[in-house]
Enzyme design. Structure first.
Site, short mmCIF file in Angstrom:
data_model
loop_
_atom_site.label_atom_id
_atom_site.label_comp_id
_atom_site.label_asym_id
_atom_site.label_seq_id
_atom_site.Cartn_x
_atom_site.Cartn_y
_atom_site.Cartn_z
N LYS A 109 -150.08 13.44 30.54
CA LYS A 109 -149.66 14.16 31.60
C LYS A 109 -149.78 13.92 32.85
O LYS A 109 -150.78 13.10 33.04
CB LYS A 109 -150.30 15.84 31.37
CG LYS A 109 -150.10 16.57 31.84
CD LYS A 109 -148.52 17.71 31.52
CE LYS A 109 -148.00 18.58 31.38
NZ LYS A 109 -146.74 19.20 31.11
P1 NAD Z 1 -142.62 26.48 37.52
O1 NAD Z 1 -143.57 26.21 38.80
O2 NAD Z 1 -140.88 26.11 38.66
O3 NAD Z 1 -142.77 27.73 37.90
C1 NAD Z 1 -143.66 28.72 37.70
C2 NAD Z 1 -143.90 30.20 37.93
O4 NAD Z 1 -145.19 30.48 37.56
C3 NAD Z 1 -143.09 30.63 39.16
O5 NAD Z 1 -142.78 32.14 38.92
C4 NAD Z 1 -144.76 31.27 39.79
O6 NAD Z 1 -145.25 32.02 40.78
C5 NAD Z 1 -145.23 32.04 38.12
N1 NAD Z 1 -146.96 31.81 38.39
C6 NAD Z 1 -147.98 30.59 38.21
N2 NAD Z 1 -148.71 30.96 37.56
C7 NAD Z 1 -149.04 32.60 37.92
C8 NAD Z 1 -149.84 33.41 37.72
N3 NAD Z 1 -150.81 33.07 37.30
N4 NAD Z 1 -149.67 35.18 36.90
C9 NAD Z 1 -148.10 35.00 37.02
N5 NAD Z 1 -147.16 33.95 37.63
C10 NAD Z 1 -147.36 33.12 37.70
O7 NAD Z 1 -143.25 25.76 37.22
P2 NAD Z 1 -142.17 25.64 35.63
O8 NAD Z 1 -141.27 24.35 35.55
O9 NAD Z 1 -141.19 26.77 35.17
O10 NAD Z 1 -143.21 25.58 34.20
C11 NAD Z 1 -143.80 26.80 33.64
C12 NAD Z 1 -145.27 26.62 32.49
O11 NAD Z 1 -143.93 26.06 31.65
C13 NAD Z 1 -145.70 25.71 32.71
O12 NAD Z 1 -146.71 26.15 31.76
C14 NAD Z 1 -145.53 24.48 32.34
O13 NAD Z 1 -146.76 23.19 31.84
C15 NAD Z 1 -144.06 24.90 30.79
N6 NAD Z 1 -143.40 23.90 30.73
C16 NAD Z 1 -142.52 23.13 31.00
C17 NAD Z 1 -141.12 22.40 31.55
C18 NAD Z 1 -140.22 22.09 32.06
O14 NAD Z 1 -139.61 21.52 31.97
N7 NAD Z 1 -140.73 22.29 33.32
C19 NAD Z 1 -141.52 22.17 30.23
C20 NAD Z 1 -142.52 22.25 28.99
C21 NAD Z 1 -143.34 23.14 29.22
#
Ligand code: NAD
Length: 421
Positions: A109
């Site tokens: 990561k």
């Molecule tokens: P992103 O940056 O595209 O979106 C994050 C979202 O979460 C946004 O809508 C933001 O406003 C919201 N957010 C952040 N902090 C917040 C809070 N305290 N309260 C409410 N909303 C909040 O991120 P993403 O890529 O969608 O990732 C989201 C989660 O999924 C993370 O935990 C990430 O590790 C996990 N994840 C992502 C992927 C991927 O392919 N992008 C894969 C596996 C896991």
């Protein structure tokens, strides 16, 4: 691990889950020590000159937790408060996720400490390129292969790829140095949607096992970024009602179901779900109390805690985010009989399609969207069934079952490799 590392709730959750699994599996001490890791931690500070000609010092991290099964794989998180501890915990999670979804990668990561919401696209590109140059020797198809995570997307991955191509004097197609990049420069079609769609495949499988009709399900989603928005769109397409969505700008709800496509357009135009005309506003942090059947935490870590676990009404929690549930809250959910699809299974669709991107690029193949989606749906269903059956046989929760299978696989690989360097 130092004290400051252990102040990260992500790392605390990951370590606790691992310790409990090691006890259940009765892991040999040597294997335990080798798995505990991390294998390598790198902290780097860089000082890019931003568009306004000001120098902005930025701290960044890469952790390779394990390469027992292959090169370290995992996303780059860009956020104002990401720490080395968070990155170490998330890297450990990636080790279990790649093992469980059965792709030849280890766990890694990266983190870049700055708030992407405050950056214009030019400044974000400057930071991404500066990070890439600083960390160049730690990134590579046989070392650590980044992907998008919270705060980063396909454009950032494209800039990393371009920066390496330019610096090394190699073709943009020589790789694969990074996954989740724009399709036009070697990214794979369907990668952007893969995590969110994978989340929904595990929900559909859960409904089938629990005898629930998806078209009667009411869904609440926290986080409306890459994972949350795609999961919400996909589950609405399956006939469920998305009745509440919250992101860092606030929350919107509608008991008859939100128009998710219109909400996604609103989010795109306004940078958040707040003020969406097609629903009522509510305080985003109360999303976990929504009157729903399925809850999808898809934002950030440690959101389901002892404070709100007792108030959750959902029957299914699908962990789109990484470590959204603290171990103490997890116990409450288990006691209450809530069916939790653990993060290392639920959101593994992204890394699975990243693996397809890696093979496409390293083997100069060309994949179609149909083939990617078919393989994703099949792999998610297969691994869900495997965890469900194993957990049932062993009388474990889905998280315990998934962790047992993943950790045992990493342990077996270490034993097969042998203990001498
Ligand atoms: P992103 O940056 O595209 O979106 C994050 C979202 O979460 C946004 O809508 C933001 O406003 C919201 N957010 C952040 N902090 C917040 C809070 N305290 N309260 C409410 N909303 C909040 O991120 P993403 O890529 O969608 O990732 C989201 C989660 O999924 C993370 O935990 C990430 O590790 C996990 N994840 C992502 C992927 C991927 O392919 N992008 C894969 C596996 C896991």
């Amino acid at each position: 691990m130092t004290e400051s590392l252990n102040s990260s709730t992500v790392l605390q959750t990951s370590l606790r889950n691992f310790e409990q699994t090691a006890q259940r599996l009765n892991l040999d001490e040597a294997v335990y020590q080798k798995i505990l890791g991390p294998k390598e931690k790198i902290e780097g500070r860089f000082c890019p000159v931003m568009e306004n000609h000001k120098v902005t010092p930025i701290t960044s991290f890469i952790v390779r937790h394990s390469d027992a099964l292959g090169p370290a794989k995992g996303g780059i998180r860009m956020s104002a408060d990401v720490t080395m501890g968070d990155v170490a915990g998330l890297a450990m999670e990636m080790t279990w996720k790649t093992a469980l979804i059965d792709v030849p990668f280890g766990g890694g990561k990266a983190g870049i400490r700055c708030n992407p919401a405050l950056l214009n696209p030019q400044d974000k590109e400057i930071i991404i390129r500066a990070f890439t140059r600083l960390m160049r020797r730690h990134i590579g198809p046989e070392i650590y292969v980044p992907a998008p995570d919270m705060g980063t997307d396909q454009n950032d991955m494209a800039h990393i790829s371009d920066c390496i191509s330019y610096s090394d004097g190699i073709a943009i197609t020589k790789g694969c140095f990074v996954t989740g990049k724009s399709v036009i420069i070697g990214g794979i079609t369907g990668r952007r949607e893969a995590t969110g769609k994978g989340v929904v495949y595990t929900i559909l499988a859960s409904c089938e096992k629990l005898g629930l009709d998806i078209t009667k399900m009411r869904v609440a989603v926290q986080g409306f970024g890459n994972v949350g928005s795609v999961a919400a769109l996909e589950i609405a397409r399956c006939g469920a009602k998305v009745i509440a969505v919250a992101d860092s700008t606030g929350g919107v709800c509608r008991s008859e179901g939100l128009d998710v496509e219109a909400l996604a357009q609103h989010e795109k135009n306004n940078g958040g779900v707040k003020s969406f005309a097609g629903g009522q506003e509510f305080a985003g942090e109360t999303i976990f109390e929504s009157d729903c059947d399925i809850l999808i935490p898809a934002a950030t870590q440690s959101q389901i805690t002892t404070k709100n676990a007792g108030k959750i009404k959902a029957r299914i929690i699908a962990e789109g985010a990484n470590t959204p549930t603290t171990p103490e809250a997890d116990e409450i959910l288990n006691q209450r009989g809530i069916f939790v699809i653990p993060d290392i299974l639920c959101n593994a669709g992204g890394v699975f399609v990243s693996y397809l991107e890696y093979t496409q690029e390293t083997q100069r193949e060309q994949w179609t969207l149909g083939l990617v989606e078919e393989r994703l749906a099949k792999r998610m269903a297969q691994q869900f069934d495997r965890v469900y059956d194993y957990a049932g046989q062993e009388k474990l929760t889905m998280r315990q079952g998934a962790m047992n299978l993943a950790v045992q696989k990493v342990a077996d690989a270490l034993v097969a490799r042998g203990f001498l360097p």
